[in-house]
Design an enzyme around this catalytic site. Structure first.
Site, PDB file in Angstrom:
ATOM      1  N   LYS A 203       0.822  -1.225   0.000  1.00  0.00           N
ATOM      2  CA  LYS A 203       0.000   0.000   0.000  1.00  0.00           C
ATOM      3  C   LYS A 203       0.848   1.263   0.000  1.00  0.00           C
ATOM      4  CE  LYS A 203      -4.410  -1.798   1.202  1.00  0.00           C
ATOM      5  NZ  LYS A 203      -5.540  -1.950   2.116  1.00  0.00           N
ATOM      6  N   ARG A 237      -3.960  -9.948   4.609  1.00  0.00           N
ATOM      7  CA  ARG A 237      -4.280 -10.022   3.169  1.00  0.00           C
ATOM      8  C   ARG A 237      -3.046  -9.528   2.411  1.00  0.00           C
ATOM      9  NH1 ARG A 237      -6.298  -6.678  -0.798  1.00  0.00           N
ATOM     10  NH2 ARG A 237      -7.765  -7.640  -2.251  1.00  0.00           N
TER      11      ARG A 237
HETATM   12  C1  9MG Z   1     -10.058  -5.321  -1.523  1.00  0.00           C
HETATM   13  N1  9MG Z   1      -9.133  -4.784  -0.559  1.00  0.00           N
HETATM   14  C2  9MG Z   1      -8.080  -3.938  -0.808  1.00  0.00           C
HETATM   15  N2  9MG Z   1      -7.455  -3.642   0.333  1.00  0.00           N
HETATM   16  C3  9MG Z   1      -8.120  -4.292   1.321  1.00  0.00           C
HETATM   17  C4  9MG Z   1      -7.975  -4.384   2.710  1.00  0.00           C
HETATM   18  O1  9MG Z   1      -7.024  -3.698   3.352  1.00  0.00           O
HETATM   19  N3  9MG Z   1      -8.828  -5.133   3.412  1.00  0.00           N
HETATM   20  C5  9MG Z   1      -9.825  -5.819   2.785  1.00  0.00           C
HETATM   21  N4  9MG Z   1     -10.656  -6.566   3.538  1.00  0.00           N
HETATM   22  N5  9MG Z   1     -10.016  -5.774   1.462  1.00  0.00           N
HETATM   23  C6  9MG Z   1      -9.182  -5.024   0.755  1.00  0.00           C
END
Ligand code: 9MG
Length: 262
Positions: A203, A237
């Site tokens: 990010k 994730r």
């Molecule tokens: C789809 N998506 C992109 N970034 C995300 C994040 O930080 N959390 C979740 N649950 N979905 C995300």
């Protein structure tokens, strides 16, 4: 949780079949690398990304979910659209990752009428405009209150607490200072009593801190995932599953005495 983007690859114009083949091959690689869940998404949430129709999203994600039927890991569908949620669940998805936290009544019904788990994520604003002027009096307590309310709304709609995961939504309507405050105090969200998911992989906050382009954010992403787990996240994730799994194995061996006894 390994990320599988079923979105068109800007470097390939091989059409839908090639896209599906590439996404499926990537999904199998993530499983081999140690992913415990795969999150399949057909619409980008990046600021400025083109919104896609229900049909286009279905055309992107359903062949991937169907192609993964029978594999060892549960499939999560990353969508805000109730029609896509229902179709994905029918095709075998066991979890819905909704960055809108089921605030759309039809989305709430789609999950409530199934046995699927759900990730309720916080965001301020919508992906097109959310980074323009994020504002909070107290980012951690406001997000905690929002997630508490969404857990209660899900339970009231018939979604048992055991099916719910929460996520503070790093980067979704948050400045660097907001994201850092959230990561620093992540543990406080575990008080809500449901599993905590964190998505920090590649990010822009990591780019802001390291000066690295998105293609060079693996070390920062692994560090961020490790910090999130140390502070209570039970699901991370990530794009780079193997590197993250290796880092977490070291952490686990030290913390839970799973390694050789000395
Ligand atoms: C789809 N998506 C992109 N970034 C995300 C994040 O930080 N959390 C979740 N649950 N979905 C995300």
């Amino acid at each position: 949780m390994g990320i599988v983007n079923a979105t068109p690859d800007s470097f390939s114009d091989g059409g839908l079949y090639l896209q599906h083949d590439n996404a499926l091959a990537h999904a199998h690689q993530l499983i081999a690398d140690g992913a415990d869940i795969l999150d399949i998404g057909g619409e980008s949430t990046r600021p400025g990304a083109r919104p896609v129709s229900v049909q286009e999203e279905l055309d992107r994600v359903l062949p991937i979910i169907e192609g993964l039927r029978g594999t060892s890991v549960p499939i999560s569908i990353d969508t805000v659209k109730p029609e896509v949620m229902r179709a994905a669940i029918n095709a075998g998805a066991q979890m819905v990752n909704d960055i809108n936290a089921l605030q759309d009544t039809a989305a709430m019904e789609a999950v409530a009428s199934s046995n699927a788990a759900v990730c309720l994520m916080h965001k301020q604003g919508d992906p097109q405009t959310m980074q323009q002027q994020p504002h909070y009096k107290n980012v951690v307590s406001e997000i905690s209150a929002f997630l508490r309310e969404r857990i209660a709304a899900a339970e009231a709609a018939g979604i048992q607490r055991e099916r719910v995961v929460i996520d503070p939504g790093f980067g979704f309507g948050k400045t660097l200072a907001h994201n850092l405050a959230l990561l620093r105090q992540l543990k406080s969200l575990t008080e809500l009593g449901v599993p905590l998911l964190a998505g920090l992989s590649r990010k822009s906050m990591l780019g802001a801190l390291t000066g690295q382009d998105v293609s060079q954010r693996l070390p920062a992403s692994v560090a961020a995932a490790l910090i999130a787990v140390q502070r209570g996240a039970t699901i991370v994730r990530v794009h780079d599953v193997r590197a993250t799994v290796d880092a977490l194995k070291i952490w686990d061996a030290v913390n839970n005495m799973n390694g050789a006894q000395g």
